[in-house]
Structure formats: structure tokens, C-alpha cells
Design an enzyme around this catalytic site. Structure first.
Site, short mmCIF file in Angstrom:
data_model
loop_
_atom_site.label_atom_id
_atom_site.label_comp_id
_atom_site.label_asym_id
_atom_site.label_seq_id
_atom_site.Cartn_x
_atom_site.Cartn_y
_atom_site.Cartn_z
N GLY A 98 0.81 -1.22 0.00
CA GLY A 98 0.00 0.00 0.00
C GLY A 98 0.83 1.26 0.00
O GLY A 98 2.04 1.26 0.22
N CYS A 99 0.17 2.38 -0.24
CA CYS A 99 0.83 3.67 -0.18
C CYS A 99 -0.03 4.61 0.66
O CYS A 99 -1.12 4.28 1.06
CB CYS A 99 1.04 4.25 -1.58
SG CYS A 99 -0.27 3.89 -2.74
N GLY A 100 0.49 5.77 0.96
CA GLY A 100 -0.25 6.73 1.76
C GLY A 100 -0.25 6.45 3.25
O GLY A 100 -0.93 7.12 4.01
N GLY A 101 0.51 5.43 3.67
CA GLY A 101 0.64 5.20 5.11
C GLY A 101 -0.17 4.05 5.65
O GLY A 101 0.07 3.59 6.75
#
Length: 252
Positions: A98-101
Site C-alpha cells: 500500500g501507499c499513503g501510510g
């Protein structure tokens, strides 16, 4: 949750000015019982649900009924108050695709046996209606080409729909709604994002028996679905499904 931005389109015919609509992505910190746990870049809708779902993925909130209150502060903080063990050590997390945390899950969520799923079936006609209704919920997707959506279908209707710039965030919002008692866990989830391991895992751990996407699952996403007994569907379109695991829950 969008803004207008001027752009210049360059093509063989020359330069042309055009206005495009952009999704607004903002940072939010998530706290549990006044202790900051983490942060993420999100679309600022469904923030209460996101806070609860984020903490589920991190392994702090584990079941329906634990969340007592969620407060969203305009300064960029989501404060979740829940009946969980106080002063526990930070959870060991695994960084995912995933991205964005939010591409993180607790290691203990990945390991161990799965509880029985909240059983249900869904007809092909219902799947068709589910997909059509979900994709009509928001103009942001087609307007920005930058939004993922996730919805839950149960008892013959769309129970909830959430969207975000991140596919993980959208799923977390649906899981948060389940944790807060807003929607049931017995039903089918449809996401516009690909079904990687952590997305399938979170749905399985909350008890959702049917998980589908308009795109494909990863190999580990499929392996987790097989371990948990989840019906895993890729390339979902009205009238056509590609069922990778447990097709018996789909009624023609």
C-alpha cells in the site's frame, strides 16, 4: 473534496489549455485513547470510519463493540476512544504494497488461525445491481480519475459506500463502519482496487465472506483467501465474475 486546476494539453495538434478536477488529499493523524498511533494521507470523507478501520489494520481494535467514540478535529487528528488494553506495547507491523501510510498490517493479524466467517450467499443478479449502484455513488471518480471506492452489500441492498485516494483507505473506511456498528459484516465487499494480501486479510479478519474487485488479486491475496475460506472474485463486471476461490457462495 476536489479543486479545479488549469493544465496545458500537449498533442500533435499543439497546445490547448484545459481545466481538470483534482482530488484533495490531506494528512490526518490517528490517536487511540489520546495516544498517537500513526498517520495517513486521506480524502477527508468518512474520517470517523477511517480512524476505526486504521486501528483495526494496526491490530489495536479487534472486534465490533470496542469503539466507543470517534472525534475528528479540523487540525488533522482523528481521536478514537475504545475499550482496549491500556498501555500495550507498539504492535509489530509488516509493510505491504500500500501507499499513503495504510499499507501496514500487524504481524499478529497475518499469523494464526481464522475465525469462522459470517456466512452468506449472493446471486449474480445482486452482484450486477451491487456493482452498478456502487459505481454511481460519487461523481468524484469519473471527475478526477483519482479515487478508489469500496462498498458493502448485504440483505439485498447497498449498506455502505466509501471512497478515498487510496484503495487501502477505502477498505479501512468500510471496516471502520462495521466496527462502529453502522453496517453488518455479513455480506459482500466490492472494491475498485486490486486485492493484495492486506486488503483480503483485513476483510477476512472482520468476518466478510465475499470479497470482489474490478481488477485482480495478488498471489498472496489468493493464498490468504484460501486459508480463511473467503470467496475471492476478480475482474467483476455486471454479468461476469472470475471466482478464484470458494465459488459456492455465488448463486446463478
Amino acid at each position: 473534496m476536489s479543486l479545479i486546476q488549469k493544465t496545458v494539453v500537449v498533442s500533435a495538434s499543439g497546445h490547448e489549455e484545459r481545466e481538470e478536477r483534482l482530488a484533495i488529499e490531506v494528512p490526518y493523524k490517528v490517536a487511540l485513547n489520546d495516544e498517537e498511533i500513526g498517520s495517513s494521507m486521506v480524502l477527508a470523507t468518512g474520517l470517523e470510519e477511517f480512524g476505526a478501520g486504521f486501528l483495526f489494520g494496526q491490530g489495536y481494535v479487534t472486534k465490533v463493540g470496542q469503539v466507543r467514540e470517534v472525534l475528528v478535529c479540523p487540525e488533522g487528528r482523528i481521536s478514537v476512544h475504545a475499550d482496549v488494553e491500556e498501555g500495550s506495547a507498539p504492535k509489530e507491523v509488516i509493510i505491504t504494497s500500500g501507499c499513503g501510510g495504510t499499507g501496514k498490517i500487524s504481524r499478529e493479524m497475518l499469523e494464526g488461525a481464522f475465525d469462522p466467517l459470517n456466512e452468506c450467499t449472493i446471486s449474480l443478479d445482486e452482484v450486477n445491481q451491487f456493482i452498478r449502484e456502487m459505481l454511481q455513488q460519487s461523481p468524484l471518480g469519473p471527475a478526477t480519475h483519482c479515487i478508489h471506492g469500496c462498498g458493502l452489500w448485504a440483505d439485498g441492498r447497498l449498506q455502505g459506500f466509501y471512497e478515498d485516494v487510496g484503495r487501502h483507505n477505502a477498505v479501512d473506511k468500510v471496516i471502520g463502519a462495521i466496527l462502529m456498528g453502522k453496517i453488518p459484516a455479513s455480506g459482500a465487499v466490492y472494491t475498485t482496487g486490486r486485492l493484495t494480501s492486506d486488503m483480503v486479510l483485513k476483510c477476512a479478519r472482520i468476518g466478510i465472506p465475499i470479497v470482489m474487485s474490478r481488477t485482480s488479486p495478488s498471489s498472496l491475496g489468493l493464498a490468504i483467501a484460501r486459508r480463511a475460506g473467503v470467496t475471492l472474485i476478480g475482474y467483476a463486471r455486471p454479468g461476469r465474475l472470475n471466482v478464484f476461490n470458494a465459488p459456492e457462495r455465488i448463486i446463478c
